[in-house]
Write a protein that holds these residues in place. Structure first.
Motif, mmCIF file in Angstrom:
data_model
loop_
_atom_site.group_PDB
_atom_site.id
_atom_site.type_symbol
_atom_site.label_atom_id
_atom_site.label_comp_id
_atom_site.label_asym_id
_atom_site.label_seq_id
_atom_site.Cartn_x
_atom_site.Cartn_y
_atom_site.Cartn_z
ATOM 1 N N MET A 488 0.824 -1.214 0.000
ATOM 2 C CA MET A 488 0.000 0.000 0.000
ATOM 3 C C MET A 488 0.854 1.257 0.000
ATOM 4 O O MET A 488 0.537 2.244 -0.681
ATOM 5 C CB MET A 488 -0.926 -0.011 1.222
ATOM 6 N N GLU A 489 1.967 1.197 0.745
ATOM 7 C CA GLU A 489 2.837 2.384 0.814
ATOM 8 C C GLU A 489 3.519 2.628 -0.515
ATOM 9 O O GLU A 489 3.565 3.768 -1.009
ATOM 10 C CB GLU A 489 3.866 2.190 1.926
ATOM 11 N N THR A 490 4.051 1.561 -1.106
ATOM 12 C CA THR A 490 4.720 1.697 -2.400
ATOM 13 C C THR A 490 3.743 2.152 -3.475
ATOM 14 O O THR A 490 4.063 2.998 -4.329
ATOM 15 C CB THR A 490 5.361 0.370 -2.803
ATOM 16 N N ALA A 491 2.545 1.619 -3.422
ATOM 17 C CA ALA A 491 1.542 1.969 -4.436
ATOM 18 C C ALA A 491 0.877 3.296 -4.157
ATOM 19 O O ALA A 491 0.154 3.823 -5.015
ATOM 20 C CB ALA A 491 0.486 0.875 -4.515
ATOM 21 N N ASP A 492 1.106 3.817 -2.958
ATOM 22 C CA ASP A 492 0.447 5.056 -2.550
ATOM 23 C C ASP A 492 -1.067 4.947 -2.694
ATOM 24 O O ASP A 492 -1.753 5.879 -3.135
ATOM 25 C CB ASP A 492 0.985 6.228 -3.389
ATOM 26 N N GLY A 493 -1.561 3.743 -2.373
ATOM 27 C CA GLY A 493 -2.999 3.504 -2.405
ATOM 28 C C GLY A 493 -3.568 3.232 -3.772
ATOM 29 O O GLY A 493 -4.783 3.036 -3.910
ATOM 30 N N GLY A 498 2.104 -1.476 -7.312
ATOM 31 C CA GLY A 498 2.530 -1.878 -5.975
ATOM 32 C C GLY A 498 2.479 -3.378 -5.727
ATOM 33 O O GLY A 498 2.552 -3.815 -4.577
ATOM 34 N N TYR A 499 2.403 -4.189 -6.759
ATOM 35 C CA TYR A 499 2.314 -5.638 -6.598
ATOM 36 C C TYR A 499 3.712 -6.266 -6.596
ATOM 37 O O TYR A 499 4.521 -6.003 -7.494
ATOM 38 C CB TYR A 499 1.462 -6.256 -7.699
ATOM 39 N N GLU A 500 4.006 -7.090 -5.575
ATOM 40 C CA GLU A 500 5.317 -7.704 -5.422
ATOM 41 C C GLU A 500 5.147 -9.226 -5.321
ATOM 42 O O GLU A 500 4.272 -9.707 -4.617
ATOM 43 C CB GLU A 500 6.015 -7.189 -4.159
ATOM 44 N N LEU A 501 6.036 -9.933 -6.024
ATOM 45 C CA LEU A 501 6.017 -11.400 -5.962
ATOM 46 C C LEU A 501 6.833 -11.847 -4.747
ATOM 47 O O LEU A 501 8.045 -11.636 -4.707
ATOM 48 C CB LEU A 501 6.593 -11.996 -7.250
ATOM 49 N N ILE A 502 6.184 -12.433 -3.784
ATOM 50 C CA ILE A 502 6.843 -12.848 -2.544
ATOM 51 C C ILE A 502 7.299 -14.298 -2.635
ATOM 52 O O ILE A 502 8.395 -14.645 -2.212
ATOM 53 C CB ILE A 502 5.892 -12.684 -1.345
ATOM 54 N N LYS A 503 6.497 -15.149 -3.207
ATOM 55 C CA LYS A 503 6.825 -16.572 -3.326
ATOM 56 C C LYS A 503 6.582 -16.993 -4.771
ATOM 57 O O LYS A 503 5.508 -16.742 -5.317
ATOM 58 C CB LYS A 503 5.966 -17.411 -2.366
ATOM 59 N N GLU A 504 7.583 -17.622 -5.319
ATOM 60 C CA GLU A 504 7.445 -18.105 -6.672
ATOM 61 C C GLU A 504 6.409 -19.234 -6.725
ATOM 62 O O GLU A 504 6.081 -19.839 -5.709
ATOM 63 C CB GLU A 504 8.793 -18.614 -7.197
ATOM 64 N N LYS A 505 5.952 -19.468 -7.918
ATOM 65 C CA LYS A 505 4.948 -20.515 -8.065
ATOM 66 C C LYS A 505 5.547 -21.873 -7.709
ATOM 67 O O LYS A 505 6.750 -22.099 -7.835
ATOM 68 C CB LYS A 505 4.389 -20.535 -9.476
ATOM 69 N N GLY A 506 4.693 -22.759 -7.257
ATOM 70 C CA GLY A 506 5.128 -24.097 -6.881
ATOM 71 C C GLY A 506 4.173 -25.128 -7.446
ATOM 72 O O GLY A 506 3.236 -24.801 -8.196
#
Length: 1017
Positions: A488-493, A498-506
């Motif tokens: 939310m902070e990066t996207a400024d709402g 503001g979408y970040e990939l935290i875990k790669e697909k499995g």
């Protein structure tokens, strides 16, 4: 024809069942011939003082205790059995006797002894019995009955007969349709076709239209109603009754205010367009709810003049539905369950315990309900709810879960969209909805704007889960196993970035995401265990699987759901239930081994009291984590579809719980289940000894039940006589002396003991409900009576007998020793006497030989010869006595051997021959020392005397036994004793024979000499 009428009836119901809000669904328990009833035609039901349910059927009388039916029928070999099998009505009097009329006999059935007693009616001819039309409770607490053409009779408990109370006779065109006692039995209402009558017990008057001497208020108000057919109730000055005039839309349910005279008539037929129907009766519950029933319907009275009745659907819709052609009676038991007697068996439900509410899906109030897999639920800030479905789009409901119409901009989402999750953002109020193919629908309620996003971070993978962290960021779990974070902070709402990939697909998809109490993000995967992430750094903090933590990890790698129980514990639904202590990293498994109903936990949630609710395959489980108490709920409790979805649970702000299925969703208030009162005391319902049932009431009247030692196979059945399935009772029992701890029951409420050793026992049983509330402990005292040889008095007597026997045998032993000692003493005395006499003779002969030595040599030699004979005789006597006294010779076999040795010595000394025959059995005889000694001396004396005279003749000896006597025969046919020798020998032998109580006989004549000695054995 019947089928056409039935189909028409169902068709008439369908419009109201589908489009009307008037029908309400309840969960029914159905009893039929498939599970215990003897007939599906059940006419009457009542509950006795103990709590047992009694049912009158077309094929006998039955008693039900919650698990077992007992059936009573007519038996030609039992005079106390029912007079007939078909029973239309049963009534209980104040003493607990169950009255019935069958086989033209009126009488009562003893519910404890299970015996029927016929009661005569005054002036009744047994060969022409009265026709009993009606019977019910009387003023004295017993029974009143109406006899066709005679009037009313009242039971006299002293004389045990029905006394004639009211004499009246109706015309052939008029018949009684109902009779009720009012004013505690001081008056009677009598509904007669075309008229209403009342009888006043105080005045003895019969009142009716045109004849009202008591100025009866009911006659004044109802006298002109010629269609009164039955009475329902009279409370608060309101008379409820049935009026059935010959016109359409009848019969009527009428309510008459006696004070004001205001009358209201309600038509069930008109409200539901039934056409022809029949009104058979009513049930007014203790809580004030009013029910009416009849042909093909059950309806609750609502009090609303426009829609006064609410129908119960009479259509088969599953195991917990109800279907019938006719209702004969409805009865409320002590737990406020309602029992419905129909032509299709018995149905039981509790309208106040219908905790679970089932909701089909509607896109709008006026739209038809549909079934679809519900994937997620979200309660909005305005109190309304959004539900996402797989294939049916989005649904909107108010706080009471009534269907609402979505706003126009959201109508597009009511199409066949595959929607998986929904979340209202706490900071912006935006509603985020994850969908198939990586689509994200975001709705702004303020701007009433809907956007559908396709961000590349999702890689076109279905967005299955969403959770919000403590910073307001959103975390999304994907079908491909990946995790995406909207910062939310990066996207400024801005929802577009503001979408970040935290875990790669499995290889496995995400099934559940949640935010822990410490702010951590928990991610549960199919077949890939549980992940923990730091919401600040996005780093993975832990990965829990089945194999890690030194092989003390998860129960299963398929994590279906999680729930943050407190700051320390995370609950994990992974087929079983795992409890993860996030501070110690220790996992505790709750599985079938610990009491879990099955290892199929799909979802987990806790109510406001901390009680866990587990969505499982085919049931909902309530789990008190502190008390370790499990209770299950399923279709029998009103859950129409009980296969719950993975992570398909939601807790509302007011504490209700919602569980999602592939067809609908279920909502309930868990606190309503917690309001159950504690179970009543458990009753012993059956006691079988060796598979033979005994009368329980007779047994329980004893302080202790005595059982024989050879018949101790016992089966004890028990029940709290509580028929409310929602109470979820668990039974525990213990037999003190056998069981060391409380035993739990499974499907059958019984305790079986195949063998009980002799002892005193106390059987204890108690019940516990899902709240942990226990009943009192019911006790039954048993005593297994030991066989007489295992009783204390017999053991004492036996020990005393052993001591007595020991004393007796010891005394006899001492006697024998003393007798033997006396024999030995006597032998010694005889020896001393013989030796002394012989020595005196030798001394005298020696002196005489000295004197004659010089003067008379021949005489002196004679004296010396006598000295030699006496010395030899004395030596033989001493030898015989010493041989006898030797313990090694203490047998008859040695005595016979001694006799044979002596006979051989005789043959070597004298020219005679001795032939000796001894029966082998003689050697095994047990003779005492004295008898053997004297027997030998007699043998010796006789044989030597014969040998001295026998020359070369043969002496025959035979020792045998005849009967109980030993026979010794010694004879020689060529020897003839002189008179002096014969007399001397006979005398000596007789003296010795008398010593041993033997009989002797010596024959001495020209034919020879013989001795016969008979010794008693």
């Amino acid at each position: 024809m019947w089928f056409i009428r039935y189909c028409l009836f169902v068709f008439l119901l369908l419009p109201s069942a589908i489009f009307s809000q008037q029908e309400k669904q309840y969960a029914f328990t159905h009893y039929s011939t498939s599970n215990g009833l003897v007939s599906n035609s059940v006419f009457n039901i009542l509950q006795d003082q103990q709590g047992y349910i009694w049912m009158a059927t077309v094929d006998g009388l039955q008693r039900y205790d919650g698990s077992r039916f007992l059936t009573f029928r007519h038996s030609s070999t039992n005079p106390h059995s029912l007079p007939a099998n078909s029973i239309l009505q049963i009534t209980m009097d104040k003493d607990g006797n169950l009255w019935l009329y069958a086989g033209e006999k009126m009488g009562f059935f003893d519910t404890k002894k299970f015996s029927f007693t016929a009661v005569p009616i005054e002036d009744e001819d047994p060969n022409d019995p009265y026709d009993v039309i009606f019977f019910g409770r009387a003023a004295n607490g017993y029974i009143a009955l109406y006899v066709e053409g005679k009037g009313i009779f009242i039971y006299d408990p002293v004389a045990k007969i029905f006394r004639h109370k009211i004499a009246f006779k109706l015309s052939a065109k008029k018949r009684i349709t109902d009779m009720e006692s009012i004013d505690n039995g001081n008056s009677y209402w009598i509904a007669v076709y075309g008229n209403l009558m009342t009888y006043n017990d105080k005045t003895g008057n019969l009142n009716y239209r045109g004849h009202n001497p008591d100025n009866d208020i009911f006659i004044n108000h109802l006298g002109n109603d010629s269609a009164v057919t039955s009475f329902f109730d009279y409370k608060n000055d309101t008379l409820w009754y049935c009026s059935w005039p010959l016109m359409p839309n009848t019969p009527y349910v009428c309510a008459l205010d006696i004070k004001t005279g205001e009358k209201k008539a309600y038509s069930i037929a008109r409200q539901f367009n039934f056409g022809y129907t029949e009104l058979n009766g009513n049930l007014f519950q203790q809580n004030g709810r009013k029910w009416f029933y009849g042909r093909s319907f059950i309806a609750e009275f609502t009090g609303n003049d426009k829609s006064p009745f609410q129908l119960i659907p009479n259509v088969y819709a599953g195991e917990q539905s109800i279907t019938f052609d006719r209702v004969y009676q409805m009865m409320e038991d002590k737990q406020h369950n309602i029992w419905v007697a129909t032509d299709n068996g018995v149905f039981v439900f509790n309208p106040d315990m219908q905790v679970f509410n089932n909701y089909k899906l509607k896109h709008a109030p006026n739209k038809e309900s549909i079934e679809a897999g519900v994937t997620n639920a979200c309660e909005l800030k305005n109190g309304n709810f959004l539900f996402t479905t797989w294939g049916a789009g989005l649904f909107y409901y108010d706080q009471q879960l009534n269907a609402l119409t979505l706003s126009p901009e959201l109508q597009i989402l009511t199409r066949s969209y595959m929607m998986w999750c929904v979340h209202e953002h706490s900071r912006t109020g935006l509603i985020w909805m994850g969908m198939q193919g990586g689509e994200m629908a975001v709705y702004d309620p303020k701007k009433k704007k809907l956007e559908v996003l396709h961000d590349s971070a999702f890689k076109r993978s279905t967005i299955r889960q969403v959770t919000e962290d403590k910073f307001g960021n959103l975390w999304f779990g994907l079908q491909n196993g990946g995790v995406v974070k909207w910062n939310m902070e990066t996207a400024d709402g801005d929802i577009h970035k503001g979408y970040e990939l935290i875990k790669e697909k499995g290889p496995y998809y995400i099934q559940k995401m949640c935010t822990g109490g410490d702010g951590s993000i928990w991610v549960g995967c199919l077949n890939d265990g549980l992940y923990k992430y730091d919401p600040s750094t996005n780093k993975m903090l832990a990965h829990y699987t089945q194999g890690n933590l030194n092989h003390e990890g998860l129960w299963s790698n398929s994590v279906n759901d999680m729930y943050t129980y407190n700051d320390s514990l995370l609950l994990i639904a992974d087929e079983a239930l795992d409890i993860l202590n996030i501070k110690t990293n220790k996992i505790t498994h709750i599985s079938e081994e610990n009491g879990l109903p099955s290892n199929t936990v799909l979802s987990v949630e806790a109510d406001d009291k901390g009680i866990l609710w587990l969505g499982m395959a085919n049931q909902l489980c309530r789990f008190d984590l502190n008390r370790k108490i499990f209770s299950t709920f399923d279709r029998r409790d009103g859950i129409s579809y009980d296969l719950f979805n993975v992570a398909g649970d939601y807790k509302t702000k007011d504490g209700r719980l919602i569980y999602l299925t592939d067809k609908n969703f279920v909502a309930f208030d868990p606190s309503a289940i917690s309001k159950n009162a504690g179970p009543g005391n458990v009753a012993i319902t059956n006691f079988s000894l060796g598979n033979v049932p005994l009368l329980v009431d007779s047994l329980t009247s004893f302080k202790t039940i005595d059982l024989k030692y050879d018949n101790t196979s016992v089966t004890i059945e028990f029940s709290a006589l509580n028929y409310t399935p929602q109470n979820k009772l668990h039974y525990y029992y213990m037999l003190e002396g056998i069981d060391k701890t409380w035993q739990t029951t499974r499907n059958l409420n019984e305790a079986v003991y195949n063998y009980l050793p002799p002892a005193d026992y106390t059987f204890k049983v108690k019940a516990e409900n899902s709240e942990g509330k226990e009943s009192g402990i019911t006790e039954l005292h048993l005593r297994v009576v030991p066989p007489f040889w295992n009783t204390w008095w017999f053991l004492g007597f036996f020990i005393l007998l052993i001591f007595a026997a020991f004393y007796f045998f010891d005394k006899e032993r001492i006697k024998k020793i003393q007798a033997l000692q006396r024999v030995r003493t006597q032998i010694a005395q005889n020896l001393h006497k013989d030796v002394n006499t012989t020595l005196n003779h030798i001394n005298l002969l020696s002196e005489m030989a000295k004197i004659k030595a010089d003067k008379d040599v021949e005489r002196s030699k004679e004296y010396i010869g006598q000295i030699s004979d006496k010395s030899r005789s004395m030596s033989d006597s001493m030898d015989d006595m010493l041989w006898t006294l030797n313990p090694q010779n203490d047998s008859m076999e040695k005595t016979i051997l001694r006799m044979k040795e002596y006979a051989e010595n005789i043959q070597s000394t004298f020219p005679t021959q001795v032939q000796m025959e001894v029966d082998e059995k003689i050697k095994h005889l047990k003779l005492d020392m004295k008898v053997r000694h004297e027997l030998f001396l007699i043998f010796k004396k006789t044989l030597r005397t014969i040998a001295e005279e026998a020359g070369k003749s043969v002496s025959a000896i035979n020792i045998d036994h005849a009967g109980k006597k030993l026979v010794m025969k010694i004879q020689n046919s060529e020897v003839n004793f002189s008179t002096a020798v014969a007399e001397q020998t006979a005398k000596e032998i007789k003296q010795r024979a008398e010593v041993i109580n033997a009989e002797s006989d010596i024959q001495n004549d020209s034919k020879g000499v013989s001795l016969i000695l008979l010794v008693s054995l």
